[in-house]
Design a protein around this motif. Structure first.
Motif, PDB file in Angstrom:
ATOM      1  N   SER A  24      -3.184 -17.370   9.778  1.00 11.18           N
ATOM      2  CA  SER A  24      -1.734 -17.400   9.589  1.00 11.18           C
ATOM      3  C   SER A  24      -1.362 -18.287   8.403  1.00 11.18           C
ATOM      4  O   SER A  24      -0.477 -17.941   7.614  1.00 11.18           O
ATOM      5  CB  SER A  24      -1.038 -17.912  10.849  1.00 11.18           C
ATOM      6  N   LYS A  28       0.530 -17.250   4.816  1.00  9.55           N
ATOM      7  CA  LYS A  28       1.658 -17.984   4.229  1.00  9.55           C
ATOM      8  C   LYS A  28       1.361 -18.363   2.779  1.00  9.55           C
ATOM      9  O   LYS A  28       2.210 -18.230   1.909  1.00  9.55           O
ATOM     10  CB  LYS A  28       1.972 -19.233   5.047  1.00  9.55           C
ATOM     11  N   ASN A  49       9.449  -3.984   4.498  1.00  7.39           N
ATOM     12  CA  ASN A  49      10.880  -3.744   4.539  1.00  7.39           C
ATOM     13  C   ASN A  49      11.261  -2.808   3.392  1.00  7.39           C
ATOM     14  O   ASN A  49      10.608  -2.787   2.362  1.00  7.39           O
ATOM     15  CB  ASN A  49      11.606  -5.083   4.383  1.00  7.39           C
ATOM     16  N   ILE A  60      12.555 -13.199   4.677  1.00  7.19           N
ATOM     17  CA  ILE A  60      12.323 -12.582   5.982  1.00  7.19           C
ATOM     18  C   ILE A  60      10.861 -12.752   6.388  1.00  7.19           C
ATOM     19  O   ILE A  60      10.557 -13.147   7.513  1.00  7.19           O
ATOM     20  CB  ILE A  60      12.723 -11.088   5.952  1.00  7.19           C
ATOM     21  N   LYS A  61       9.977 -12.443   5.472  1.00  2.00           N
ATOM     22  CA  LYS A  61       8.545 -12.533   5.775  1.00  2.00           C
ATOM     23  C   LYS A  61       8.131 -13.982   6.039  1.00  2.00           C
ATOM     24  O   LYS A  61       7.327 -14.252   6.930  1.00  2.00           O
ATOM     25  CB  LYS A  61       7.732 -11.933   4.621  1.00  2.00           C
ATOM     26  N   GLU A  63       9.969 -16.369   7.311  1.00  2.78           N
ATOM     27  CA  GLU A  63      10.435 -16.745   8.646  1.00  2.78           C
ATOM     28  C   GLU A  63       9.496 -16.196   9.718  1.00  2.78           C
ATOM     29  O   GLU A  63       9.170 -16.897  10.683  1.00  2.78           O
ATOM     30  CB  GLU A  63      11.858 -16.238   8.881  1.00  2.78           C
ATOM     31  N   GLU A  64       9.061 -14.957   9.554  1.00  2.00           N
ATOM     32  CA  GLU A  64       8.136 -14.352  10.516  1.00  2.00           C
ATOM     33  C   GLU A  64       6.819 -15.128  10.561  1.00  2.00           C
ATOM     34  O   GLU A  64       6.286 -15.416  11.630  1.00  2.00           O
ATOM     35  CB  GLU A  64       7.850 -12.893  10.148  1.00  2.00           C
ATOM     36  N   ILE A  65       6.301 -15.453   9.395  1.00  2.00           N
ATOM     37  CA  ILE A  65       5.032 -16.173   9.329  1.00  2.00           C
ATOM     38  C   ILE A  65       5.180 -17.580   9.888  1.00  2.00           C
ATOM     39  O   ILE A  65       4.294 -18.067  10.596  1.00  2.00           O
ATOM     40  CB  ILE A  65       4.494 -16.188   7.875  1.00  2.00           C
ATOM     41  N   ASP A  66       6.310 -18.237   9.611  1.00  2.00           N
ATOM     42  CA  ASP A  66       6.533 -19.578  10.152  1.00  2.00           C
ATOM     43  C   ASP A  66       6.583 -19.566  11.684  1.00  2.00           C
ATOM     44  O   ASP A  66       6.044 -20.468  12.342  1.00  2.00           O
ATOM     45  CB  ASP A  66       7.812 -20.196   9.584  1.00  2.00           C
ATOM     46  N   LYS A  67       7.223 -18.539  12.255  1.00  2.00           N
ATOM     47  CA  LYS A  67       7.256 -18.419  13.719  1.00  2.00           C
ATOM     48  C   LYS A  67       5.839 -18.218  14.265  1.00  2.00           C
ATOM     49  O   LYS A  67       5.454 -18.838  15.258  1.00  2.00           O
ATOM     50  CB  LYS A  67       8.148 -17.247  14.143  1.00  2.00           C
ATOM     51  N   GLU A  68       5.085 -17.355  13.607  1.00  2.00           N
ATOM     52  CA  GLU A  68       3.704 -17.099  14.024  1.00  2.00           C
ATOM     53  C   GLU A  68       2.870 -18.373  13.941  1.00  2.00           C
ATOM     54  O   GLU A  68       2.100 -18.690  14.853  1.00  2.00           O
ATOM     55  CB  GLU A  68       3.099 -16.013  13.136  1.00  2.00           C
TER      56      GLU A  68
END
Length: 148
Positions: A24, A28, A49, A60-61, A63-68
């Motif tokens: 992950s 990033k 997207n 957007i990407k 944020e997704e990677i940070d959540k992961e």
């Protein structure tokens, strides 16, 4: 189940989770390098997207990677904590297999020093280590399914 087997399995699970966490972080870093001027274009691979705005896609990407990353970090930290608790249990155990496993695998003490601590011969200590290795490899149904 013996403590050293639980520790071994927990350690294997921790290694897998740590590897996923590292992947992950790598995603990033690839995303960060994708927006640097003159970098390779990872946008087609990383962003799924339809929007044409590169910055919006990046945000957007990211944020997704940070959540992961946060989820994987939390899981890794929980497993590390459980592993530490299991090591404390192993250290206090009276079972000779647990003692030898703890001294050799966790503390990384040489076999001749283990012999002195447990007051066994070198040959007997190697036999115990071999038994520990075999038991760690055994699955719940008795099949060898774990790789050392």
């Amino acid at each position: 189940m013996e403590l050293f087997i639980e520790h071994y399995r927990l350690n294997e699970e921790y290694k897998k989770v740590k590897k996923e966490f590292d992947k992950s972080l790598e995603k990033k870093s690839q995303l960060l390098y994708s927006i640097v001027p003159g970098s390779a274009n990872f946008e087609n691979e990383l962003v799924k997207n339809n929007s044409n705005d590169k910055f919006i896609n990046y945000t957007i990407k990211m944020e997704e990677i940070d959540k992961e990353i946060n989820v994987r970090r939390n899981l890794k930290d929980v497993l590390a904590y459980r592993l530490k608790l299991k090591e404390i249990e192993l250290k206090k155990s009276d079972n000779i297999l647990d003692k030898v496993y703890y001294l050799r695998i966790v503390e990384r003490i040489k076999v001749r020093q283990i012999c002195i601590k447990i007051n066994y011969s070198k040959t007997q200590t190697y036999r115990i280590l071999e038994e520990v290795r075999k038991k760690c490899k055994m699955g719940q149904n008795g099949n060898l399914n774990m790789v050392s």
